[in-house]
Each structure stands twice: as structure tokens, then as C-alpha cells.
Design a protein around this motif. Structure first.
Motif, PDB file in Angstrom:
ATOM      1  N   ALA A   1      15.594 -95.666  46.700  1.00  0.00           N
ATOM      2  CA  ALA A   1      15.230 -95.149  45.377  1.00  0.00           C
ATOM      3  C   ALA A   1      16.282 -94.160  44.888  1.00  0.00           C
ATOM      4  N   ASN A   2      16.676 -93.247  45.745  1.00  0.00           N
ATOM      5  CA  ASN A   2      17.669 -92.245  45.353  1.00  0.00           C
ATOM      6  C   ASN A   2      19.014 -92.891  45.025  1.00  0.00           C
ATOM      7  N   ALA A   3      19.423 -93.868  45.825  1.00  0.00           N
ATOM      8  CA  ALA A   3      20.695 -94.552  45.572  1.00  0.00           C
ATOM      9  C   ALA A   3      20.643 -95.352  44.266  1.00  0.00           C
ATOM     10  N   ALA A   4      19.515 -96.022  44.009  1.00  0.00           N
ATOM     11  CA  ALA A   4      19.361 -96.779  42.762  1.00  0.00           C
ATOM     12  C   ALA A   4      19.384 -95.840  41.560  1.00  0.00           C
ATOM     13  N   LEU A   5      18.723 -94.694  41.687  1.00  0.00           N
ATOM     14  CA  LEU A   5      18.745 -93.704  40.607  1.00  0.00           C
ATOM     15  C   LEU A   5      20.161 -93.201  40.354  1.00  0.00           C
ATOM     16  N   ASP A   6      20.873 -92.882  41.421  1.00  0.00           N
ATOM     17  CA  ASP A   6      22.246 -92.398  41.275  1.00  0.00           C
ATOM     18  C   ASP A   6      23.127 -93.435  40.588  1.00  0.00           C
ATOM     19  N   GLU A   7      23.030 -94.692  41.052  1.00  0.00           N
ATOM     20  CA  GLU A   7      23.852 -95.742  40.449  1.00  0.00           C
ATOM     21  C   GLU A   7      23.458 -95.976  38.996  1.00  0.00           C
ATOM     22  N   GLY A   8      22.148 -95.994  38.731  1.00  0.00           N
ATOM     23  CA  GLY A   8      21.675 -96.189  37.356  1.00  0.00           C
ATOM     24  C   GLY A   8      22.142 -95.085  36.426  1.00  0.00           C
ATOM     25  N   ASN A   9      22.090 -93.848  36.910  1.00  0.00           N
ATOM     26  CA  ASN A   9      22.547 -92.726  36.082  1.00  0.00           C
ATOM     27  C   ASN A   9      24.059 -92.764  35.881  1.00  0.00           C
ATOM     28  N   ASP A  10      24.792 -93.190  36.901  1.00  0.00           N
ATOM     29  CA  ASP A  10      26.251 -93.320  36.764  1.00  0.00           C
ATOM     30  C   ASP A  10      26.610 -94.392  35.737  1.00  0.00           C
ATOM     31  N   LYS A  11      25.926 -95.541  35.790  1.00  0.00           N
ATOM     32  CA  LYS A  11      26.272 -96.656  34.909  1.00  0.00           C
ATOM     33  C   LYS A  11      25.750 -96.484  33.483  1.00  0.00           C
ATOM     34  N   PHE A  12      24.517 -95.972  33.362  1.00  0.00           N
ATOM     35  CA  PHE A  12      23.879 -95.966  32.049  1.00  0.00           C
ATOM     36  C   PHE A  12      23.587 -94.567  31.505  1.00  0.00           C
ATOM     37  N   GLY A  13      24.072 -93.543  32.201  1.00  0.00           N
ATOM     38  CA  GLY A  13      23.776 -92.164  31.813  1.00  0.00           C
ATOM     39  C   GLY A  13      24.198 -91.795  30.408  1.00  0.00           C
TER      40      GLY A  13
END
Length: 195
Positions: free
Chosen positions: A150-162
Motif C-alpha cells: 500500500a505504501n509503495a503504491a501510494l508513493d508511486e501514485g503520488n510521484d506519477k500523478f501528484g
């Protein structure tokens, strides 16, 4: 006779959907209380993040899945934000995007995230999480692996779509909000009749 039977089937389906929606919302309240948070508050927060584009029943169902998988209130809010931004950036249906994000994380199924451009993988996420906890990957519980993912998906999602701006009005957002509102009204009317 056929028209009457069809009308009765449709009325029963609508009442059944309303009863299920009511039960799902009660489930949010029970699961949220078990982890020390407010069910109505989580629903309100998700509805605000999704800008009213999900019905109450859709929101509650996904919240239940996330809570039952051990996701916290902040993680659910973060996943909802990632889904909203990914949905806008990729031109995808918000309901499907949020469903993919929450189910993918809850079930540890990275394939569900792939279609949103999130290529988070379980092993690297678990390795980083284990290292941060001073453990080996083999020592992580299923709950900890899910947290790592969950934390890794959140980090990647925020990096890509932030940087994606979701504040503007679009025709798609307006239509999804209309569908969600009509669904909520139908459920409320159905609950009133069923009761």
C-alpha cells in the motif's frame, strides 16, 4: 402479465439494491469503529476526495474492502486521491480506477494497478518495508506485506500523478456526479419504500 412481472422484478431489484447499500454503510460503521475511526467521517472524506463522483454505496463498498484488509483512514484517502488523479490523467472511469487501486492493494494484486500505470511490485516493496523495520522479508506478516505494498503504491501514485490538477470541471466529472447523485436518490427512495 409479462409487463407486470417485469415491473415487479425491477422493483424488487431496486429494493434489494437499496437494502444492500444500507447494509454496506452499516458495515463501514462497524469496521471503522473496530479500528477506532468514524464510519460517517471516512465516507464523507472519500466523497469529498472523489468530488461526489461515486455513489454512497460504491464508496462504502470500497471503504469496507480497504478497512477489512487493514488499510487505515489515511491510506484509503491517499489511494482515493491517486485514483482521482490517475482517472483524470488517463481518461478512465473514476469508479473503475478507485476499484482497481483499492482491490489491487487489498488483494496484493499488482496486475490491477498496471492498467493505471502503477507498476508497484510486492517483493521490492516488502524488502524496503522489512529493511525499515529491521526484519527480513520472511519475517513480515501478511498484514505487513499489505502495508508495504500500500505504501509503495501510494508513493508511486503520488510521484506519477501528484501534479495532476483535478479541481476543474469536466463533462466526465459532471456526468459521473449526476450518475452518483441519481444512484444515491434511488437508494434513499428504495430504503424508504423497503422500510
Amino acid at each position: 402479465a409479462a409487463a407486470t412481472v417485469f415491473a415487479l422484478q425491477q422493483a424488487f431489484a431496486a429494493l434489494n439494491a437499496a437494502a444492500r447499500a444500507e447494509q454496506t454503510v452499516k458495515g463501514v460503521n462497524a469496521l471503522a469503529a473496530a479500528v477506532g475511526v468514524s464510519g460517517p467521517e471516512i465516507i464523507k472524506q472519500i466523497k469529498e476526495i472523489t468530488q461526489g463522483q461515486l455513489s454512497l454505496a460504491e464508496s462504502a463498498e470500497l471503504i469496507n474492502l480497504g478497512l477489512s484488509a487493514g488499510l487505515g483512514e489515511k491510506q484509503l484517502a491517499g489511494l482515493a486521491q491517486v485514483a482521482v488523479k490517475a482517472s483524470k490523467a488517463l481518461g478512465r472511469d473514476l469508479s473503475d480506477s478507485l476499484n482497481r487501486v483499492v482491490r489491487g492493494v487489498a488483494k496484493l494484486e499488482p496486475e490491477l494497478l498496471d492498467e493505471l500505470g502503477l507498476f508497484t511490485r510486492i517483493e521490492p516493496a516488502a524488502e524496503a518495508y522489512a529493511k525499515a523495520l529491521g526484519k527480513t522479508v520472511g519475517q513480515l506478516s501478511n498484514f505487513e506485506k499489505r502495508q508495504a505494498f500500500a505504501n509503495a503504491a501510494l508513493d508511486e501514485g503520488n510521484d506519477k500523478f501528484g501534479t495532476v490538477d483535478t479541481s476543474g470541471e469536466t463533462a466526465a466529472k459532471s456526468l459521473e456526479r449526476l450518475v452518483a447523485t441519481l444512484s444515491d436518490i434511488g437508494v434513499q427512495f428504495g430504503q424508504l419504500i423497503a422500510n
